[in-house]
Scaffold this active site. Structure first.
Site, PDB file in Angstrom:
ATOM      1  N   ASP A  13      31.889   1.703  13.448  1.00 54.56           N
ATOM      2  CA  ASP A  13      32.455   1.590  11.853  1.00 54.56           C
ATOM      3  C   ASP A  13      32.927   0.034  12.185  1.00 54.56           C
ATOM      4  OD1 ASP A  13      31.491   3.445  10.613  1.00 54.56           O
ATOM      5  OD2 ASP A  13      33.515   4.804  11.677  1.00 54.56           O
ATOM      6  N   GLU A  14      32.191  -1.135  13.115  1.00 56.17           N
ATOM      7  CA  GLU A  14      32.733  -2.279  12.767  1.00 56.17           C
ATOM      8  C   GLU A  14      32.318  -3.622  12.044  1.00 56.17           C
ATOM      9  OE1 GLU A  14      30.686  -1.214  15.795  1.00 56.17           O
ATOM     10  OE2 GLU A  14      33.112  -0.970  17.404  1.00 56.17           O
ATOM     11  N   ALA A  15      31.249  -2.831  11.094  1.00 62.34           N
ATOM     12  CA  ALA A  15      30.844  -3.673  10.016  1.00 62.34           C
ATOM     13  C   ALA A  15      29.278  -4.702  11.244  1.00 62.34           C
ATOM     14  CB  ALA A  15      31.500  -4.615   9.470  1.00 62.34           C
ATOM     15  N   LYS A  16      29.016  -3.695  12.134  1.00 59.07           N
ATOM     16  CA  LYS A  16      27.886  -4.500  12.983  1.00 59.07           C
ATOM     17  C   LYS A  16      26.619  -4.473  11.669  1.00 59.07           C
ATOM     18  CE  LYS A  16      28.074  -1.160  15.309  1.00 59.07           C
ATOM     19  NZ  LYS A  16      28.943   0.294  15.232  1.00 59.07           N
ATOM     20  N   LYS A  18      26.351  -6.123   9.131  1.00 55.29           N
ATOM     21  CA  LYS A  18      25.894  -7.018   7.769  1.00 55.29           C
ATOM     22  C   LYS A  18      26.276  -8.361   8.899  1.00 55.29           C
ATOM     23  CE  LYS A  18      29.377 -10.628   6.566  1.00 55.29           C
ATOM     24  NZ  LYS A  18      30.347 -10.749   6.025  1.00 55.29           N
ATOM     25  N   GLY A  40      26.380   5.403   9.829  1.00 53.40           N
ATOM     26  CA  GLY A  40      25.715   4.845   8.628  1.00 53.40           C
ATOM     27  C   GLY A  40      26.372   3.208   8.282  1.00 53.40           C
ATOM     28  N   HIS A  41      24.893   2.352   8.794  1.00 49.96           N
ATOM     29  CA  HIS A  41      25.505   1.243   8.423  1.00 49.96           C
ATOM     30  C   HIS A  41      25.478   0.281   7.362  1.00 49.96           C
ATOM     31  CE1 HIS A  41      23.749   0.635  12.525  1.00 49.96           C
ATOM     32  NE2 HIS A  41      25.256   1.574  12.877  1.00 49.96           N
ATOM     33  N   ARG A 144      15.586  19.706  28.444  1.00 44.46           N
ATOM     34  CA  ARG A 144      14.663  19.506  28.230  1.00 44.46           C
ATOM     35  C   ARG A 144      13.641  20.966  27.486  1.00 44.46           C
ATOM     36  NH1 ARG A 144      14.970  18.441  34.466  1.00 44.46           N
ATOM     37  NH2 ARG A 144      16.785  19.834  33.855  1.00 44.46           N
ATOM     38  N   GLN A 229      27.587   3.617  16.360  1.00 43.05           N
ATOM     39  CA  GLN A 229      28.546   3.817  17.253  1.00 43.05           C
ATOM     40  C   GLN A 229      28.836   2.323  18.013  1.00 43.05           C
ATOM     41  OE1 GLN A 229      25.995   6.269  17.981  1.00 43.05           O
ATOM     42  NE2 GLN A 229      26.182   6.321  15.858  1.00 43.05           N
ATOM     43  N   PRO A 309      37.501   9.693   5.150  1.00 38.48           N
ATOM     44  CA  PRO A 309      38.869   8.737   5.586  1.00 38.48           C
ATOM     45  C   PRO A 309      38.582   8.884   6.710  1.00 38.48           C
ATOM     46  CG  PRO A 309      39.970  11.307   4.644  1.00 38.48           C
ATOM     47  CD  PRO A 309      38.667  11.489   4.996  1.00 38.48           C
ATOM     48  N   MET A 336      36.167  -8.422   8.330  1.00 41.58           N
ATOM     49  CA  MET A 336      37.365  -7.826   7.908  1.00 41.58           C
ATOM     50  C   MET A 336      38.240  -8.248   8.227  1.00 41.58           C
ATOM     51  SD  MET A 336      34.917  -4.889   6.843  1.00 41.58           S
ATOM     52  CE  MET A 336      36.620  -3.579   6.420  1.00 41.58           C
ATOM     53  N   SER A 418      34.415 -12.371   9.225  1.00 37.08           N
ATOM     54  CA  SER A 418      33.817 -11.719   8.168  1.00 37.08           C
ATOM     55  C   SER A 418      34.992 -11.872   7.192  1.00 37.08           C
ATOM     56  CB  SER A 418      32.734 -10.768   8.504  1.00 37.08           C
ATOM     57  OG  SER A 418      32.918  -9.991   7.425  1.00 37.08           O
ATOM     58  N   GLY A 420      34.173 -10.442   4.123  1.00 36.48           N
ATOM     59  CA  GLY A 420      34.092  -9.712   3.097  1.00 36.48           C
ATOM     60  C   GLY A 420      33.074  -9.183   3.549  1.00 36.48           C
TER      61      GLY A 420
HETATM   62  P1  IMP Z   1      28.975  13.038  16.799  1.00 37.94           P
HETATM   63  O1  IMP Z   1      27.778  11.615  17.200  1.00 37.94           O
HETATM   64  O2  IMP Z   1      28.152  13.127  15.685  1.00 37.94           O
HETATM   65  O3  IMP Z   1      28.135  14.158  17.775  1.00 37.94           O
HETATM   66  O4  IMP Z   1      30.536  12.221  16.601  1.00 37.94           O
HETATM   67  C1  IMP Z   1      31.231  12.688  17.696  1.00 37.94           C
HETATM   68  C2  IMP Z   1      32.184  11.661  17.500  1.00 37.94           C
HETATM   69  O5  IMP Z   1      32.158   9.813  17.850  1.00 37.94           O
HETATM   70  C3  IMP Z   1      33.086  12.013  16.489  1.00 37.94           C
HETATM   71  O6  IMP Z   1      34.158  10.962  16.138  1.00 37.94           O
HETATM   72  C4  IMP Z   1      32.154  11.024  14.977  1.00 37.94           C
HETATM   73  O7  IMP Z   1      33.727  10.845  13.716  1.00 37.94           O
HETATM   74  C5  IMP Z   1      32.030   9.739  16.108  1.00 37.94           C
HETATM   75  N1  IMP Z   1      31.071   8.958  15.062  1.00 37.94           N
HETATM   76  C6  IMP Z   1      29.184   8.907  15.774  1.00 37.94           C
HETATM   77  N2  IMP Z   1      28.913   8.442  14.820  1.00 37.94           N
HETATM   78  C7  IMP Z   1      29.442   7.721  13.920  1.00 37.94           C
HETATM   79  C8  IMP Z   1      29.877   5.944  13.479  1.00 37.94           C
HETATM   80  O8  IMP Z   1      28.003   5.930  13.462  1.00 37.94           O
HETATM   81  N3  IMP Z   1      30.704   5.344  13.315  1.00 37.94           N
HETATM   82  C9  IMP Z   1      31.775   6.016  13.567  1.00 37.94           C
HETATM   83  N4  IMP Z   1      31.768   7.555  14.304  1.00 37.94           N
HETATM   84  C10 IMP Z   1      31.054   7.919  14.582  1.00 37.94           C
END
Ligand code: IMP
Length: 430
Positions: A13-16, A18, A40-41, A144, A229, A309, A336, A418, A420
């Site tokens: 969630d570092e805002a990659k 953007k 989620g980008h 596998r 991630q 949150p 941010m 960044s 904003g």
């Molecule tokens: P999983 O990838 O759904 O198995 O989750 C494993 C861990 O990685 C959990 O703590 C999630 O909240 C975190 N995580 C997975 N994907 C993201 C992401 O895109 N952003 C932030 N945390 C993530």
């Protein structure tokens, strides 16, 4: 050398998204190489906000080819929804999207397994996964025997394969949860028919992305690798077991994409000006107070994928320096910065106290990281809105001092700041 990577240096969630969106006009191809619908980008363009899960952020630029490579785990109904959503909003999705036939697919049993296992894995604290079936899908890939790749959906034995796997998974789920084999709604015939429908709709995008990318690098085409991630969630090098199930640091780029490291010459590390984390696991600089809630509110720190949150805290230079070294980062993008504008004082964690010893090493065991006490340096806040500023020289002196200190502690230059969510709200230092 044609390859540049954008890698998150914290817990995601570092805002990659953007940054990738800002850079894409300089590249011909954008590659997503790991993770799946757990990511989620968010990309904001004018008054439009796009939330992408599998598809590279380059899709918003009509001249870019977007590749989803073998290291990604694809959830067919989710990616189809993503494609439909983009097309509905007038974004072209056709020959500009390529999905690797080698990528594994997330199936309904993976999501059920994720739900059943996440709370049970550790007695003390759950990983708090995104419940998108990511861990179980990667587990089957490495195991596998019960894995399905995107390309398998087009083979004659697809039905048989689903039947065999469903029979095993029903027994496994019943064993895990002590309920009957038929209590999980897994019906091989229904799943097969549904997935065959998805396969038909996805077929036009499915191809051999590995050969495509190898041809591209040999032809000197410019490629941007979009991380998902963050480095601290890397399964081998992150805060195990509170990590995701793939190599989400810079070391994962080659394995996930199929492009050898010799073609990658630049790594941009992305970090927020503070820290966030979703799910369980140690977080030394976490704030359990009003300031933490303030950062959450100002930064709208709620998950793009799950709406959870996010846990919020101060910038942790020990963790980011570790991540920057691990990911081979050349320069930083600090995101941010505008969120910190509203705080009277700002802390930076410069070292840890581990059992009375000062250290700047990031511990390899989650329990050691849980015990560290952050050693802070306190900086006065700049308390001025910076979201409209576009030049480094225009930033308040205290904000520039903060940037200088972060850069010094992480031992990397800052190239982008960044201020904003919009594309425009960016300061290019060089
Ligand atoms: P999983 O990838 O759904 O198995 O989750 C494993 C861990 O990685 C959990 O703590 C999630 O909240 C975190 N995580 C997975 N994907 C993201 C992401 O895109 N952003 C932030 N945390 C993530």
């Amino acid at each position: 050398m044609p390859g540049t990577c954008v890698i998150g240096l914290q817990w995601g969630d570092e805002a990659k998204g953007k940054l990738v969106d800002l850079l894409t006009s300089d590249y011909e191809i954008v590659v997503r190489f790991l993770g799946g619908a757990n990511a989620g980008h968010t990309v904001v363009v004018g008054d439009q906000t796009y939330k992408l899960h599998h598809i590279p952020s380059g899709i918003l630029n009509p001249r870019v080819i977007n590749v989803v490579s073998p290291g990604v785990v694809i959830n067919p109904p989710t990616i189809l929804k993503e494609i439909d959503g983009l097309i509905e909003r007038g974004i072209e999705v056709g020959e500009n999207l390529m999905l690797s036939a080698r990528a594994h697919i997330v199936c309904p049993w993976h999501i059920t397994e994720d739900r059943l296992m996440d709370g049970k894995q550790l007695e003390s604290e759950s990983i708090g996964t995104t419940l998108r079936g990511i861990g179980p899908c990667y587990r089957d890939k490495v195991g596998r025997s019960y894995a399905i790749r995107l390309g398998d959906m087009y083979r004659d034995d697809f039905r048989e394969r689903i039947e065999q796997i469903v029979a095993v998974k029903k027994r496994l789920l019943a064993g895990l949860n002590g309920r009957g084999e038929n209590d999980y709604g897994l019906d091989a015939a229904v799943i097969h028919d549904e997935y065959q429908g998805f396969a038909g709709r996805l077929q036009r995008y499915v191809t051999d992305t590995t050969s495509y990318l190898l041809d591209a690098v040999e032809a000197d085409r410019r490629i941007l690798f979009e991380g998902a991630q963050g480095s601290l969630l890397d399964v081998d090098h992150g805060t195990f077991p509170f990590v995701t199930s793939s190599n989400s640091s810079g070391v994962g780029v080659s394995a996930g994409s199929g492009v050898p490291a010799r073609w990658i010459d630049r790594v941009l590390g992305v970090a927020k000006a503070y820290t966030t984390r979703v799910g369980g696991g140690p977080f030394p600089t976490e704030l359990h107070n009003e300031t933490g809630q303030r950062i959450r509110d100002l930064g709208k720190e709620y998950g793009t994928t799950t709406g959870r949150p996010r846990r919020c805290g101060w910038f942790d230079a020990v963790a980011v320096r570790y991540a920057a070294r691990l990911s081979g980062v050349d320069a930083l993008s600090l995101m941010m910065m505008d969120v910190l504008s509203h705080l009277p004082e700002i802390n930076i964690c410069t070292a840890y106290d581990l059992d009375g010893q000062r250290t700047t090493n990031f511990p390899g065991h989650a329990e050691d990281l849980r015990r560290v006490k952050p050693i802070y340096e306190t900086w006065p806040g700049w308390e001025t809105d910076v979201s409209h500023l576009r030049r480094l020289a225009d930033l308040p002196i205290r904000a520039r001092q903060y940037l200088d200190r972060v850069s010094e502690l992480v031992a990397r230059p800052i190239e982008v700041v960044s201020v904003g969510p919009d594309r425009e709200q960016s300061i290019f230092v060089k």
